[in-house]
Design a protein around this motif. Structure first.
Motif: not given
Ligand SMILES: Nc1ncnc2c1ncn2[C@@H]1O[C@H](COP(=O)(O)OP(=O)(O)O)[C@@H](O)[C@H]1O
Ligand SMILES: [Mg+2]
Lengths: 280, 272, 183
Positions: C12-19, C36-45
């Protein structure tokens, strides 16, 4: 990231700012608001009642009011010149930036060489046969000339810092905007007015704040050119502290300078506010 | 007139304006140089010639004047100390606000901006009292502390903009290639930031070198050159004033030359 | 030897859940592509596996070791960044050699490995250039070479096909299967 790392990195700077900024600042504030250990406004009354205060205050404000707008215009012109130059850009920039490193005292001395009685202005004027004998430009009777000399010196000395900030700011504006305006048939002036100036607001803000604060602190230039003939807030602060040995009144002057500096800073921030969404 | 002649005329006006502005900046310095490089009799004489006689008597007179050389030396010491302390304290802070988000960051930034909005030389008044109490009065290091406070906001803001300009990804790449944080900083960030840091160090030097008010208030025996000149402004002969002015200007020319490449980069992002 | 196990990883980034909660096992030698679509969390993972971000919950295991508390350098991974992150102050050679020098390998070994990976990526002619003198595709190949030279247990690549130049992949003979990333 270790949780404490940023605080560790900030610690030295914070210590410096607390010890040498916040602490003495609160002392100045207290000094100005106390008289023999008790809270009082006497220092401010004594400052304001002194016959010199009115002209001191007027001189400072008037100087800033004349110098800063002129300077802003000149700085914008210089910055536009630089951004239009194709050849010799580096050399011109260097020359324009030179006064940045020159202190107000040195600048005062530079212009003293021009305006003093046996100076270059008199030499040039007599050489051209415009006057018979050298004039006393900087005497106590010619306040207008002293004022003009100070304005010229300030204009010469402190335009560079604005120019540098503006050039840097212009460099950050993507070329595409200007080119897009070209495509829509904007003239050079329209481009400047409609594209450059609005996008330059953040830089204008910084430049103006820095410059206005510096203008209220004007001191050595005035002393070098006018001696005590044209008192300004800063020179009076110095005078009360050292010649009169009156710390409280000097502190009151300091608070006045702080007050108008902060006031104008807030004003500039307001006037040139750029909403976050509109930032490039 | 055809369009090209109009454009040529416009270009000529433009070039003339550039040249005139350059003259406006350079002429006063040239005139000061004439005075510094002429004999004392010429400096006080009238009318002036518009080229120097390359007589070094004024300079020698200046350097031989009681207190001048030690004032010069004090100026150099204070400015060098200021440079080291301002970068030593300012660069880590600039790095922290460029790289990390943490509670209190905005408070710190506000304090930095506030110091910029406050006429700092005024702090010299109460500091003078404090310094007497702790024995720092009339010392080089005491004045350097105050000058560091003056230069610190610039150092923080400039290094902040420098570090923000270096993609964090580069540091992260170094981390995945076997560096720890400190190594990543020294091997990747430092080489990229070094020229800019040097420039902001020089800027701190200039701030101190030029500072008049605090120097005049805080030193008595150990005057810096600016304080010395200010003190003797009323009493010193003209040749001394002008030679002193030249002594203040020459380093400025060198400073600005040394940092000219970075001046614009460092101001660009600093105002964001 | 280097199996990657992702157990209930969330971010989570603050209130936003990325994964939300990712479970994924990638076997040794396996080549897996996250789509996955852009912004779906590939980079984050990927960043969590690399150790550049820490997961808000869950565990990451590499080669039988729990690594989610370890710094990147102790995870035996190499990463190719989306924007390549080629060091601008170093030559291509020194970029590729960077990680090897951190391992304090002897110079001969460094030179040999750099040359080999550079040849593999067809950039042997560019070794003395700086990042600023390269095209986007060439830069990407430098970034890949830099990761390959490490001979890591795991190579993480963010958007490796973003540049058509990456057709140079072919000789690597990499094959694999695709695993859609369901959020
Ligand atoms: N530092 C951050 N702060 C807040 N949100 C972030 C941050 N990093 C990524 N995100 C958000 O997390 C989501 C996943 O991002 P990312 O992993 O970069 O996506 P992608 O699959 O395109 O690589 C995005 O919606 C992005 O906006
Ligand atoms: Mg991505």
């Amino acid at each position: 990231m270790p949780r404490l790392l940023p605080y560790l990195l900030l610690a030295p700077a914070t210590a410096f700012l607390c010890l040498f900024f916040l602490y003495p600042f609160s002392l100045v504030a207290i000094d100005s608001l106390t008289d023999r250990g008790a809270w009082s406004l006497r220092n401010f009354e004594r400052m304001a009642d002194h016959w010199k205060f009115g002209s001191t205050f007027r001189n400072t404000i008037l100087l800033a009011a004349v110098v800063v707008p002129l300077q802003l215009t000149l700085a914008l012109m210089m910055a536009s010149m630089v951004s239009r130059l194709k050849r010799a850009r580096g050399a011109v920039l260097y020359i324009f930036a030179i006064p940045l490193g020159i202190s107000d005292l040195a600048a005062g001395l530079v212009w003293l060489a021009i305006f003093e009685q046996s100076g270059f202005l008199n030499s040039a004027l007599t050489g051209l046969g415009l006057i018979d004998h050298p004039q006393l430009f900087l005497g106590y009777q010619s306040k207008g000339v002293i004022f003009t000399a100070i304005v010229l010196t300030e204009l010469w000395r402190a335009t560079a810092i604005m120019m540098v900030i503006l050039v840097a700011g212009m460099g950050l504006i993507p070329k595409e905007y200007g080119e897009a305006a070209d495509v829509f048939g904007a003239s050079r002036w329209q481009k400047f007015r409609r594209i450059t100036l609005p996008l330059l607001k953040p830089s204008l803000q910084t430049a103006l704040i820095l410059r206005v604060i510096m203008a209220f602190e004007v001191f050595a230039v005035v002393l070098a050119l006018g001696g005590t003939n044209l008192p300004v807030l800063m020179s009076e602060t110095y005078h009360w502290q050292f010649t009169m040995q009156e710390r409280g009144v000097a502190a009151a002057y300091a608070m006045v300078i702080l007050g108008i500096s902060v006031g104008f800073t807030v004003l500039i921030l307001r006037l040139l506010h750029v909403p976050k969404e509109a930032r490039p | 007139m055809s369009e090209t002649t109009v454009r040529h005329a416009g270009n000529r006006v433009f070039i003339a304006a550039v040249v005139l502005t350059c003259i406006w900046v350079l002429l006063p310095i040239y005139l000061l140089a004439i005075n510094a490089l002429s004999a004392p009799a010429e400096v006080t004489g009238f009318p002036k010639r518009f080229w120097p006689s390359f007589d070094l008597a004024s300079i020698q007179f200046f350097l031989g004047f009681r207190g001048v050389t030690s004032a010069l030396w004090n100026s150099v010491q204070v400015a060098a100390l200021t440079m080291v302390m301002a970068i030593g304290a300012g660069a880590p802070a600039g790095y922290a606000i460029a790289r990390f988000d943490f509670p209190g960051k905005q408070v710190f930034r506000f304090m930095v901006v506030m110091t910029r909005a406050f006429p700092l030389p005024l702090l010299a008044l109460p500091l003078a009292v404090l310094f007497i109490r702790v024995g720092l009065d009339d010392t080089v290091i005491g004045l350097a502390f105050v000058h560091t406070t003056l230069a610190l906001p610039f150092a923080v803001l400039i290094t902040y903009s420098l570090f923000s300009g270096i993609p964090y990804e580069l540091e992260e790449a170094a981390l995945t290639l076997g560096c720890n944080r400190v190594q990543a900083f020294w091997k990747v960030v430092m080489p990229l930031a070094a020229p800019g840091i040097a420039a902001s160090a020089v800027f701190a030097f200039v701030v101190s070198w030029n500072e008049v008010f605090a120097a005049a208030v805080l030193t008595i025996e150990h005057r810096t050159l600016t304080a010395f000149l200010l003190q003797s402004l009323d009493v010193s002969p003209l040749p001394l004033k002008f030679a002193g002015g030249a002594a203040l200007v020459v380093p400025a020319l060198i400073f600005i030359f040394a940092v000219r490449k970075y001046l614009f980069a460092m101001w660009g992002i600093a105002n964001r | 030897m280097a199996e990657i196990e992702i157990k209930g990883v969330g971010k989570t980034f603050g209130a936003f859940t990325a994964l939300h909660s990712i479970d994924l096992t990638i076997k040794d030698q396996e080549f897996v592509v996250l789509l996955g679509a852009s912004g779906c969390g590939k980079t984050t993972l990927l960043r969590i596996i690399a150790g550049l971000d820490s997961p808000s919950k869950g565990e990451v295991w590499i080669g039988g070791r729990r690594v989610d508390k370890l710094p990147p350098r102790e995870r035996g991974i190499a990463m190719v960044f989306q924007n390549y992150a080629v060091f601008p102050h170093l030559t291509v050679f020194e970029n590729i050699a960077f990680g090897l020098r951190m391992q304090k390998l002897p110079q001969a070994e460094v030179t040999q490995r750099v040359t080999r990976t550079a040849e593999l990526m067809h950039i042997e002619a560019l070794l003395q250039r700086y990042s600023g003198q390269l095209s986007g595709g060439q830069r990407q190949r430098v970034a890949v070479a830099r990761a390959l030279a490490m001979e890591p247990d795991v190579i993480l690549m963010d958007e490796p096909l973003s540049n058509l130049d990456a057709l140079v992949w072919m000789p690597l003979g990499l094959q694999g299967h695709f695993e859609p990333l369901n959020m």
